[in-house]
Design a protein around this motif. Sequence first.
Motif, PDB file in Angstrom:
ATOM      1  N   GLU A  64       0.861  -1.181   0.000  1.00  0.00           N
ATOM      2  CA  GLU A  64       0.000   0.000   0.000  1.00  0.00           C
ATOM      3  C   GLU A  64       0.900   1.235   0.000  1.00  0.00           C
ATOM      4  N   LEU A  72     -10.638  -3.821   2.944  1.00  0.00           N
ATOM      5  CA  LEU A  72      -9.289  -3.360   2.628  1.00  0.00           C
ATOM      6  C   LEU A  72      -8.294  -4.493   2.474  1.00  0.00           C
ATOM      7  N   ASN A  73      -8.580  -5.646   3.085  1.00  0.00           N
ATOM      8  CA  ASN A  73      -7.565  -6.701   3.179  1.00  0.00           C
ATOM      9  C   ASN A  73      -7.963  -8.040   2.577  1.00  0.00           C
ATOM     10  N   GLN A 128      -4.691  -1.243  -4.477  1.00  0.00           N
ATOM     11  CA  GLN A 128      -6.075  -1.583  -4.128  1.00  0.00           C
ATOM     12  C   GLN A 128      -6.894  -1.885  -5.383  1.00  0.00           C
ATOM     13  N   GLN A 129      -6.713  -1.085  -6.427  1.00  0.00           N
ATOM     14  CA  GLN A 129      -7.436  -1.330  -7.667  1.00  0.00           C
ATOM     15  C   GLN A 129      -6.985  -2.630  -8.306  1.00  0.00           C
ATOM     16  N   LYS A 151      -5.947  -5.269  -6.740  1.00  0.00           N
ATOM     17  CA  LYS A 151      -6.543  -6.364  -5.970  1.00  0.00           C
ATOM     18  C   LYS A 151      -7.959  -6.664  -6.438  1.00  0.00           C
ATOM     19  N   LYS A 152      -8.709  -5.617  -6.789  1.00  0.00           N
ATOM     20  CA  LYS A 152     -10.091  -5.804  -7.221  1.00  0.00           C
ATOM     21  C   LYS A 152     -10.172  -6.360  -8.636  1.00  0.00           C
TER      22      LYS A 152
END
Length: 277
Positions: free
Chosen positions: A117, A147-148, A216-217, A219-220
């Motif tokens: 992150e 978040l995780n 984060q993006q 991960k999605k």
Amino acid sequence: MNSTVEVRQIKTIEELKQVQQLEKAVWGDPAIPIHQTLTAVKNGGIVVGAYEKNQLVGFSYGFPGFVNGKPYLCSHMLGIDENYRGQGIGEFLKKEQKNAAIEMGYDLLTWTYDPLESVNAFLNLTKLKAICSTYVKNCYGEMKDGLNQGLPSDRFQVEWWITNPYIEEKHQDDLAAIERVPYVQTADGLPQLAEVDPSSFFNSEALLIPVSNQFQQMKKDYPELALDWRLKTRELFESLFANGFTAVRVVKTADEPVHYYLLKKRDLLPVERRPFK
């Protein structure tokens, strides 16, 4: 930071109830019981809140730790209302926490964060000048909050030497002269860490390690690629830390899809070592 936001210590039950509600909003249930946070505050712990017009919009929570015969403050949580993120509140919470910790006699704060992150990494290492040479594999086990979720909960455990002049000094480095661990681009144009042998970097005095600037993006949308980043950086950081390196700051880039960790040899830094393993 928004000039209408006030940062102060939290000590009462009513204030801690607000902390509990914000914690639930950020991470979901279950929240830390108030009897625990209240007891921590009364016994060497520190809770700091950020308020706008008496509404709690951010908090940090820490409790005492002890290693190698010396105390430190374990800064366990930092949560900010989603409507107030990106305004510098996290940095001000940490600095108020530092001031309170110095008054109580602490010289070291430690906390964990996901090394991939990059926003948190930049705050912790570049702005606050914490350092890290401890990598904790799957630190919290499987985590299912927004978040995780979906990846092993690997963490950096940082050291913030709050009474050491190191954290007030400006640190200049000739980044162009420092070796960089390479990355490649996927067919979708996304960064992917190259296959490297960590031992090939052991004799370097300094090293730059890339991490995606949109993790984060990733991960999605590309969970397999996010897992690839996790496993490759895990091997790299674990090996380098075990061979004397320390992460000292994060370097942002404007024209690349990555930011870089700057690693240096630990014995070149003017700080002591209290291993947490």
